[in-house]
Each structure stands twice: as C-alpha cells, then as structure tokens.
Motif scaffolding. Structure first.
Motif, mmCIF file in Angstrom:
data_model
loop_
_atom_site.group_PDB
_atom_site.id
_atom_site.type_symbol
_atom_site.label_atom_id
_atom_site.label_comp_id
_atom_site.label_asym_id
_atom_site.label_seq_id
_atom_site.Cartn_x
_atom_site.Cartn_y
_atom_site.Cartn_z
ATOM 1 N N GLU A 362 30.098 45.248 43.209
ATOM 2 C CA GLU A 362 29.060 45.156 44.246
ATOM 3 C C GLU A 362 28.501 43.734 44.327
ATOM 4 N N CYS A 363 28.232 43.140 43.176
ATOM 5 C CA CYS A 363 27.692 41.775 43.139
ATOM 6 C C CYS A 363 28.708 40.781 43.713
ATOM 7 N N ASN A 366 28.862 41.131 47.461
ATOM 8 C CA ASN A 366 27.645 40.574 48.077
ATOM 9 C C ASN A 366 27.748 39.063 48.233
#
Length: 374
Positions: A362-363, A366
């Motif tokens: 997810e990071c 992003n």
C-alpha cells in the motif's frame, strides 16, 4: 507485485537478542515466501556469518559497539544506511529509531521509508535525563524523516496521533501456539509441573524485577522462583546480590532456546510479566501462546493485550498477595484459554506477515502510482 525490501535497525537475524530481531526473523522469511526479495542488515559481530538465511539476503555491516559502547550503534546504523543507499531498494523498513533517525537526511532518497516506531523509549528508567531528552528528539526526527509508520501497540498508535498528528498502521507481534510435539518434548522431572513461579526479562529497572522478587521474597511460599535473563549488567548484579540469601530464587541466566523457554512457561504455576514500557511485548505473547497463567504489571500496554485474562500488580505487596493466593482452578483455566484464543485470532504470525505485506504494498503504491487524470 514483487518488491525489493530492506530491513534495518536490528542487530540481525536469526534472533539472538530481542523483540525487533524476533519479528524481523519472521517477517523477512515470510515476505520471501510471498515472492519478495528481502535483505536484512546484520552486525558484523552477529553469531550467524552466512550471506543468506531461509531465503533472506544478509548484509554484514561493521558495528563498533563492542569497542565504544552505545555510540557504536549510531556508527552501525550509519554504515547500514550508506550501504542501503547503493542498492536501490523499493522499500526500506526501519525497526525502531533510537540510533537511526539522526541520519534521517541520509535515508535512501528513492526508497519508500517505513518506520516501526517501537515503544516510548524515552520513558525507560535505565536512561539518564539527557538520554531521555535525546530519545524524545530522535522520536521527533523519525516522524519527520519517515513517510509511513507502524505501531505494534494501539497505545503507541494513539500516542503518535495525539502527539504528532500522524496515522500509523497497527501491526502487533505474533506467536506460535504451544504444540503437542512441544508438550511431549520435556521430561516432567526436568520442568516440574506448576512447581515454580517464572519471570523472563532483560535486567532493567522498568521491567519491575525488583518489585516482583521483593514481593516473592516477603511471601511464605514454598515454591521456587526462576528468573531468566542475563544478569551480567549493573542492574542484574544489583538484583542477584539483593536476593542472594533467598534460596528459593534461582537466577538461570539468558536462554535463547525457544523450546526450553516455552516449556518453562507452560509448566510454571504463575508467570510474572513486569514490563511497563514499550508496545506489544514478544515475551508476553510467547507466555500466552505457551498456556501460562499470567500476572502482569498494571499498565495500558499489558492491559491492551491481556484485558481481563490476567492478574495485575502495582507493587510488592500485591505481588506477595498473588504468590500466596492465586489458585489453578476453572476461572484461571478460562483465562489461559481466552489468551490462547487471542494468539490464534489476533497475534498469529501468518496474520502479522500478511499485514506487513499489505501495508508495504500500500505504501509503495501510494508513492509510485499517481492517480490518473480525469
């Protein structure tokens, strides 16, 4: 998506030391099984000298702590970061910030930086006031120079939100349930069933070892009290000297044989957990998983994990009361059972590894996947 991931900030794997090494061991191997390339940085003094471990790449960096003490940790972290800058990792996972955040401006510029924010290090009573002040500063630098954050305790997550207005992902430690194979491994004459109290901790004041042993020392108990932990440091020497006249108290030294530790936890009458600072403590989860009945220091970190399934103490008198009065009947068996349920459904390694992978992915997305234009 398969990523190139580095884990920094520990003395290395396999674990010969403590919490961050413990979780790094599981998470690194787990991420490799999921197809990622994972590198863990080890101190050159680490007993394990090979370049790979369970599919994890090991980079050995010079660590002068053995020569110059604590200052060596800063040099070691600097050496690890300078090496990591050359290797083009997609994600750098920093375990803690005590001696790495001062080098925040040197974090690899093209890597996604995630920091596991550890416990409230500046609260540890073993540190002098100037050191505690520095640790508050180091915590602030870690928040400033990291892009994403992990908290291993809900208490830490709330603290970071209140203090710095940053969101962090709550991912605790894990533990493995006590297996039938482990149950059959030890002769009952070696670890007499429920015939002793047990404490396992680093010899530090904030672990309430003196309070626990003082309470036991003043009790009328006929049982023995086994203490696991390296007593060679200053506080350890103080503790062994203070209670040297109580033959019931046995200082057994450090033990890194997990099967022995778990058998001792499983067979103890009551397991004392005195940790008062930090997040979710690995040794507490191990005790829960090993089916120990637990008496814990009364603080938010322990209560967030154990809830009502433990006895709590604040002082030596309360420890004495527990030593003299705790029974092993149905209500206590229910507490053990409830803690096993928590390990199974909240604190198991498979979930922890999945949560780390999900958050890392997810990071990374992003940072790298910009939204399409309308």
């Amino acid at each position: 998506m398969k990523l190139k991931i580095a884990i920094l900030g520990t003395r290395g794997i396999p674990n010969y030391y403590g919490g961050f090494e413990h979780i790094s061991e599981y998470v690194s191997a787990g991420l490799v099984k999921k197809g990622h390339s994972v590198t863990v940085y080890n101190s050159h003094n680490h007993p394990y000298k090979a370049d790979t471990w369970n599919g994890v790449n090991i980079v050995h960096c010079y660590d002068p702590e053995y020569l110059i003490g604590t200052a060596g940790q800063f040099a070691y972290d600097f050496n690890c970061l300078m090496d990591a800058r050359k290797r083009k990792f997609d994600v750098v996972l920093l375990m803690g910030y005590t001696s790495s955040s001062v080098w925040g401006h040197l974090y690899p510029p093209n890597s996604v930086i995630i920091t596991n924010m550890d416990g409230l290090e500046w609260k540890r009573s073993k540190y002098s006031k100037p050191v505690q002040k520095f640790l508050k500063y180091a915590e602030k630098l870690a928040v400033k120079h990291s892009q994403y954050y992990i908290s291993d305790s809900r208490v830490i997550r709330s603290y970071l939100k209140d203090k710095y207005e940053v969101e962090s992902r709550y991912i605790p430690y894990g533990a493995d349930l006590f297996s039938e194979q482990e149950r059959e491994q030890f002769d009952k004459s070696e670890v007499l069933k429920e015939d002793y109290f047990l404490l396992m901790a680093r010899m530090e004041p904030e672990n309430n070892i003196e309070t626990i042993l003082e309470g036991f020392n003043s009790s009328s108990s006929k049982k023995s009290f086994m203490v696991l932990g390296d007593t060679s440091n200053r506080f350890g020497k103080f503790i062994t000297h203070r209670f040297k006249n109580d033959d019931r108290i046995q200082f057994k030294g450090a033990n890194f044989d997990n099967s022995v530790v778990r058998a001792l936890q499983n067979n103890s009458y009551l397991y004392f957990h005195g940790h008062s600072v930090g997040g979710t403590n690995p040794s507490l989860l191990e005790a829960m998983a090993s089916e120990a009945l637990i008496a814990a220091h009364n603080n938010p970190f322990n209560k967030a994990v154990l809830n009502s399934d433990a006895f709590y103490f604040d002082n030596a008198n309360e420890v004495r009361h527990l030593v003299e009065n705790v029974q092993r009947k149905d209500p206590e068996r229910e507490m053990v059972k409830n803690n096993l349920h928590k390990i199974q459904y909240q604190f198991n390694w498979e979930m922890v590894i999945n949560d780390y992978e999900d958050f890392i992915l997810e990071c990374y997305r992003n940072q790298h996947e910009k939204p399409a234009k309308a």
